[in-house]
Design a protein around this motif. Structure first.
Motif, PDB file in Angstrom:
ATOM      1  N   SER A 616       0.797  -1.192  -0.032  1.00 10.04           N
ATOM      2  CA  SER A 616      -0.060   0.015  -0.104  1.00 10.04           C
ATOM      3  C   SER A 616       1.038   1.243  -0.035  1.00 10.04           C
ATOM      4  CB  SER A 616      -0.945   0.112   1.366  1.00 10.04           C
ATOM      5  OG  SER A 616      -0.272  -0.041   2.220  1.00 10.04           O
ATOM      6  N   MET A 617       2.058   1.064   0.116  1.00  6.11           N
ATOM      7  CA  MET A 617       2.951   2.246   0.245  1.00  6.11           C
ATOM      8  C   MET A 617       2.862   3.386  -1.034  1.00  6.11           C
ATOM      9  SD  MET A 617       7.206   2.486   0.816  1.00  6.11           S
ATOM     10  CE  MET A 617       6.942   1.453   2.251  1.00  6.11           C
ATOM     11  N   ARG A 618       2.793   2.832  -2.243  1.00  4.24           N
ATOM     12  CA  ARG A 618       2.524   3.476  -3.492  1.00  4.24           C
ATOM     13  C   ARG A 618       1.549   4.413  -3.574  1.00  4.24           C
ATOM     14  NH1 ARG A 618       6.684   3.713  -6.679  1.00  4.24           N
ATOM     15  NH2 ARG A 618       8.269   1.934  -6.573  1.00  4.24           N
ATOM     16  N   GLU A 624       8.284  10.489  -4.852  1.00  2.00           N
ATOM     17  CA  GLU A 624       9.458  10.705  -4.184  1.00  2.00           C
ATOM     18  C   GLU A 624       9.458  10.377  -2.766  1.00  2.00           C
ATOM     19  OE1 GLU A 624       7.177  12.816  -5.752  1.00  2.00           O
ATOM     20  OE2 GLU A 624       8.213  13.549  -7.531  1.00  2.00           O
ATOM     21  N   ALA A 625       8.447  10.167  -1.892  1.00  3.97           N
ATOM     22  CA  ALA A 625       8.425   9.715  -0.632  1.00  3.97           C
ATOM     23  C   ALA A 625       8.919   8.084  -0.642  1.00  3.97           C
ATOM     24  CB  ALA A 625       7.091  10.006   0.188  1.00  3.97           C
ATOM     25  N   VAL A 626       8.314   7.614  -1.512  1.00  4.17           N
ATOM     26  CA  VAL A 626       8.487   5.866  -1.666  1.00  4.17           C
ATOM     27  C   VAL A 626       9.977   5.926  -2.203  1.00  4.17           C
ATOM     28  CG1 VAL A 626       8.043   3.993  -2.857  1.00  4.17           C
ATOM     29  CG2 VAL A 626       6.294   5.406  -2.358  1.00  4.17           C
ATOM     30  N   GLU A 627      10.465   6.873  -2.705  1.00  2.04           N
ATOM     31  CA  GLU A 627      11.862   6.769  -3.166  1.00  2.04           C
ATOM     32  C   GLU A 627      12.764   6.734  -2.116  1.00  2.04           C
ATOM     33  OE1 GLU A 627      14.903   6.018  -5.923  1.00  2.04           O
ATOM     34  OE2 GLU A 627      12.771   5.881  -6.418  1.00  2.04           O
ATOM     35  N   ASP A 628      12.368   7.899  -0.984  1.00  2.00           N
ATOM     36  CA  ASP A 628      13.192   8.054  -0.025  1.00  2.00           C
ATOM     37  C   ASP A 628      13.148   7.002   1.024  1.00  2.00           C
ATOM     38  OD1 ASP A 628      14.256  10.565  -0.824  1.00  2.00           O
ATOM     39  OD2 ASP A 628      12.743  11.691   0.026  1.00  2.00           O
ATOM     40  N   LEU A 629      11.979   6.332   1.144  1.00  2.00           N
ATOM     41  CA  LEU A 629      11.824   5.041   2.072  1.00  2.00           C
ATOM     42  C   LEU A 629      12.759   4.093   1.692  1.00  2.00           C
ATOM     43  CD1 LEU A 629       7.977   5.856   2.833  1.00  2.00           C
ATOM     44  CD2 LEU A 629       9.686   6.052   4.502  1.00  2.00           C
ATOM     45  N   LEU A 630      12.648   3.918   0.469  1.00  4.00           N
ATOM     46  CA  LEU A 630      13.366   2.531   0.025  1.00  4.00           C
ATOM     47  C   LEU A 630      14.670   2.589  -0.559  1.00  4.00           C
ATOM     48  CD1 LEU A 630      10.166   0.882  -1.968  1.00  4.00           C
ATOM     49  CD2 LEU A 630      10.738   0.531   0.441  1.00  4.00           C
ATOM     50  N   ARG A 631      15.268   3.935  -0.500  1.00  8.91           N
ATOM     51  CA  ARG A 631      16.790   3.856  -0.685  1.00  8.91           C
ATOM     52  C   ARG A 631      17.414   2.933   0.283  1.00  8.91           C
ATOM     53  NH1 ARG A 631      18.531   8.322  -1.968  1.00  8.91           N
ATOM     54  NH2 ARG A 631      16.651   9.540  -2.069  1.00  8.91           N
TER      55      ARG A 631
END
Length: 992
Positions: A616-618, A624-631
């Motif tokens: 449900s993250m996306r 951009e927030a998902v990218e930061d969370l999964l970096r």
């Protein structure tokens, strides 16, 4: 006793022949009832002795019944009567009765027994009264004193110790005491000081011990040395003066063989005494240092005389090393080698300051011992050589025996194999690390399960410690997993992840990802390999995605083939890896989605939660927030002691040679730390420079834009008659503003013409701000005006010197006088900026000045501290999660700031409580490097019910001492409050 106490023998036989515990208990109860009846025969009117005993009992009966009570007590049954009869036996003049009485006294009575005062008097009489014994069977003074001393040593109780310890000391040092009594007294006093160490004063008692060490009786010397070792282990400095006496005794025994015949043990003079002497000397590593061999000369006179024993001690140790050999007699060999190993332990205690020739001789002798067939000697040789290897300069000598130690690694005795493993671990260094590690890995295939876990742990530590190329370290851990994966603990593969993550330099991360992908490719591989591969590929798989056969889709396929055979812990790691792969590669998203859908119904809560959140993250967050969370994860904190070293310490203890070796950083580790520190420092300096430049540009733009907005020309404009704030004082102005945000008064602005001071105080949502304008020039300041902008979030009333608030005329501020401005404010809504104020005036020469400033009225001025319990704080902290409610930023400590320690954190806590007006929430902070606080932002606005609108605020400051940085996190119900508190906290921490 065996010929007379036939009833006792029959009783013991009955108990031994009992077929059950119940039958034994029944027989014991019957006997106790019979004994109690005998002791109380005749009732209250029966004739009693002065000690309350039954005087009608004969000597034989009393001894028999007391022996039975002792035997019953030894079997574990409670015996709570018969003490009067015991006391009667102790009072007796016959040795046979006194012996039984003291034996029972030592076992049956405790120090807090009500009869103990009477017994103390009897014991003291036997200790101090000169014995005479003329009658048949009467004890001599020697035997009575010995029995009393043995009894004192075995009775527990501080009152007994405090009452009788002086008598024991007096007997020990008395010239009239026999050798047998002195031996008993020394051992009795040793037992007393173990129970109550303060009964003997070292400074006062040391001369008496010196007198005992001059006794010619070796039995007395042996007991005295037991006492001396017990005393010196507690207060070494008080007994350092006795070293010459100890060395003299050693010299007499070793060099001159001066020993009574009865103390020769297989032609070895009193080996037990020699061992005690060496153990005493080991307590003083710095006091017994042989003469340095660096060309310096010793002082003459008293100094050289006081150290004359050192050469004698060197001769003693040298003779032991040179003349000790394996004997055909096991008993003699054991005694000689016990002395030998204690002398080697003394050399080890001296360390690098001891004579080199003794270390070399010890190394040569130990090298011979580790190759003999006798397993006990080989075990001791390996263990002692491991200790000797810790001395600086011994490594080269030990490396000569590397082949022999490797042979011992295959010994049939597991204890010998463990000591060989310890020695290999200790002798390892940068030069031979690869060979030793490869040999250990090769032997791991054949090693039995009892030693595999220890071998795997030590191989992992050595590979990390001496790896000049970390790729070799990764390969070694993979070999361990493939050979003995069941014994590779989580701490080992966690350490691999930490090292790979913390070393982005070079191609280590790409190499680890590629190597682990290949290792996980077979369908049958160990689950530990799947875990470490999943984590590393999730973090650094993108570095190899362009290589043939290593695309994101291929990485998913290789990892997912192990899903069905993996446990829940591994599946949880795989779920996180799948989320990162799906974020990086579009082609992986259709493959990952079904896995997440099935995992939402998993019986394991961790897997279920991860799959639900990732799926449900996306939908919940922006790309951009998902990218930061999964970096990729940031570098791990560099701990002083790794988890592997800590595990080794737990298994072997602090004194283990392997633990000492593991705690000492190697050259390769120091080099890696220096490289990492240099890289981190360079990145940090670059970031700080960029941040400082950006801040300066931001302030300059703000000042210039503010000046332009109010009609004042900037300094570089064509209108040279209007002067703004000089750039060189902007840093000082920024610092002054930051200080005033958290302090009640101070200087806001100052140059050669003008000084502006501020004094402000607040109660709830209201504040009173006084601004003072002082003329520092030599001429009046004309047309002086102070214009304060009014904002919607502040209701403001202004009063000032006549003309000060007049935008047209202004006022005149004479030399060395002040103009005053009073502001009464009430906050109506949350805000994150400070109100602007323009100060304008003209000098005598007609030059106009205009200074755009900010008043230090910030949101934290209207805070009211709140104290929360830990549970309430954490509940509110979690309830305020969310992107709009939280502000977080990391700030570096200033370059000239002291290291972050407990004092530094006290200043941070002072800033939070006194500066920001937050209440400190004790018990909420998980570590000393965290400060948490709570407050309420007060406003004058009203809600529909007529109540004031307030905003709850939480703040947490977390320090990273290694990185020299702080992370400030604020959570409030209003975004502007979060931002305002965060900004004030950041600038205050920079000034801490």
């Amino acid at each position: 006793m065996s010929s007379q106490a036939r009833g006792l023998q029959n009783f013991i036989s009955d108990l031994r022949n009992a077929k059950s515990k119940e039958e034994e208990t029944k027989r014991v109860d019957k006997e106790l009832a019979n004994i109690r009846k005998k002791f109380t025969a005749g009732g209250p009117k029966a004739r009693k002795g002065e000690d309350g005993s039954n005087s009608t009992l004969s000597s034989y009966q009393r001894k028999k019944y007391v022996w039975k009570l002792v035997y019953i007590h030894v079997l574990g049954y409670d015996v709570d009567f018969g003490h009067e009869e015991v006391l009667a036996l102790v009072r007796s003049d016959k040795y046979s009765e006194k012996q039984v009485g003291y034996a029972a006294l030592s076992l049956l009575l405790r120090g807090d027994d009500p009869m103990m005062p009477k017994i103390e008097g009897v014991i003291r009489t036997d200790l101090t009264t000169p014995g005479v014994s003329a009658g048949k069977g009467a004890p001599t003074s020697d035997s009575a004193q010995s029995l009393a001393l043995c009894s004192i040593a075995n009775i527990s109780g501080l009152e007994v110790i405090q009452s009788l310890h002086q008598d024991v000391q007096h007997i020990l040092v008395s010239k009239s005491s026999t050798p047998n009594v002195k031996k008993k007294a020394a051992l009795c006093l040793l037992r007393l000081i173990r129970t109550s160490p303060n009964v003997v004063s070292g400074r006062e008692f040391a001369p008496h011990v010196a007198q005992l060490l001059q006794d010619r009786h070796l039995g007395v010397l042996t007991s005295a040395m037991s006492l001396l070792n017990g005393l010196a282990s507690q207060q070494p400095a008080e007994y350092e003066s006795l070293i010459p006496y100890v060395v003299h005794i050693l010299g007499m025994l070793v060099l001159k063989k001066a020993c009574a015949r009865e103390y020769l043990y297989y032609r070895t003079p009193s080996p037990w005494l020699q061992i005690k002497l060496f153990k005493f000397l080991q307590l003083f590593p710095h006091a017994v240092i042989p003469p340095a061999e660096n060309g310096t000369t010793t002082a003459e006179g008293g100094a050289s005389a006081s150290k004359a024993y050192i050469s004698q001690l060197i001769s003693v140790v040298s003779k032991i090393l040179n003349e000790t050999d394996v004997s055909d007699s096991i008993n003699k060999s054991n005694a000689d080698h016990a002395i030998l190993f204690e002398s080697v332990n003394l050399i080890i205690t001296w360390g690098g300051s001891g004579p080199v020739q003794l270390r070399d001789a010890a190394m040569k002798l130990l090298g011979k011992f580790i190759s003999v067939r006798e397993p006990n000697i080989r075990y001791l040789g390996l263990m002692t050589m491991a200790k000797l290897a810790q001395i600086e300069g011994s490594s080269e000598g030990i490396k000569k025996h590397q082949a022999t130690v490797l042979v011992s690694l295959k010994d049939a005795d597991i204890s010998v194999r463990r000591r060989a493993l310890d020695l290999l671990f200790v002798m390892c260094d940068t030069d031979n690390a690869e060979r030793i590690v490869d040999e250990l890995v090769a032997h791991l295939v054949l090693a039995d399960a009892a030693i595999r876990e220890e071998m795997v742990l030590k191989i992992a530590i050595l590979a990390e410690k001496y790896a000049t190329d970390l790729r070799w370290y990764v390969d070694t851990i993979l070999k361990l997993i493939s050979i003995s994966g069941d014994h590779v603990s989580d701490a080992i593969w966690h350490r691999v992840v930490q090292i790979v993550t913390n070393h982005p330099q070079g191609d280590l991360q790409a190499y680890a990802a590629a190597t682990l992908l290949v290792a996980a490719s077979p369908r049958r591989c160990h689950e530990t390999a799947v875990r470490v591969a999943a984590y590393v590929l999730g973090e650094f798989g993108f570095l190899i995605a362009e290589r043939p056969g290593m695309s994101g889709e291929e990485q998913f396929r290789i990892l997912h083939q192990h899903w069905a055979t993996s446990d829940n812990k591994t599946r949880a790691i795989l779920v996180s890896t799948y989320a990162k792969l799906a974020n990086l590669y579009e082609e992986c998203r259709p493959l990952v989605a079904p896995v997440f859908a099935r995992s939402r119904n998993s019986v394991d809560v961790e897997i279920q939660q991860r799959a639900t959140e990732y799926a449900s993250m996306r939908e919940a967050f922006s790309p951009e927030a998902v990218e930061d969370l999964l970096r990729e994860m940031p570098p791990f904190e560099d701990r002083r002691q790794s988890a592997l070293e800590q595990r080794l310490r737990e298994k072997e203890g602090d004194d283990s040679a392997a633990v000492v070796k593991a705690a000492r950083p190697s050259a390769a580790q120091r080099q890696r730390q220096a490289q990492s520190a240099a890289a981190a420092m360079a990145a940090e300096e670059a970031a700080m420079a960029a941040q400082q430049q950006a801040e300066e540009e931001e302030v300059d733009d703000a000042v210039n834009n503010h000046a332009e907005t109010n009609g004042a020309a900037p300094q570089n404009s064509d209108d040279i008659d209007v002067v703004g704030i000089p750039k060189e004082i902007i840093p000082a102005m920024r610092k002054a503003f930051s200080n005033l945000c958290t302090s009640p008064s101070g200087v806001l602005f100052e140059n050669e013409l003008l000084q502006i001071g501020v004094k402000h105080e607040y109660v709830g949502a209201q504040g009173r701000i006084s601004v003072f304008f002082g003329n520092l020039s030599r001429s009046p300041l004309k047309n002086f005006r102070a214009i304060v902008d009014e904002d919607d979030h502040l209701r403001m009333q202004k009063q000032g010197t006549q003309g000060l608030l007049d935008e047209e005329e202004g006022c005149t501020v004479a030399v060395r006088t002040q103009a005053k401005l009073l502001l009464l404010v009430e906050v109506a809504a949350p805000f994150d900026d400070a109100p602007a104020m323009r100060v304008m005036f003209e000098t005598d020469d007609g030059v106009k000045h205009e200074y755009p400033l900010r008043l230090p009225i910030v949101a934290t001025c209207f805070m009211e501290p709140v104290t929360l319990e830990p549970g309430a704080f954490m509940q509110r902290w979690k309830s305020l999660e969310g992107q709009d409610r939280e502000c977080q930023e990391v700030v570096k400590a200033p370059p000239n700031a002291p290291p972050i320690d407990e004092e530094y954190m006290k200043r941070i806590a002072h800033i939070i409580t006194d500066g920001l007006k937050f209440g400190r929430c004790q018990g909420c902070d998980p570590t000393p490097w965290t400060v948490s606080g709570a407050a309420t932002f007060r406003t004058g606005a009203k809600d529909l019910n007529g109540n004031n609108i307030n905003v709850g605020c939480l703040v947490r400051v977390e320090a990273n001492p290694q990185a020299g940085a702080f992370r400030v996190t604020t959570r409030t119900l209003h975004p502007l409050c979060s931002k305002a508190v965060k900004n004030v906290a950041l600038v205050s921490i920079k000034l801490a």
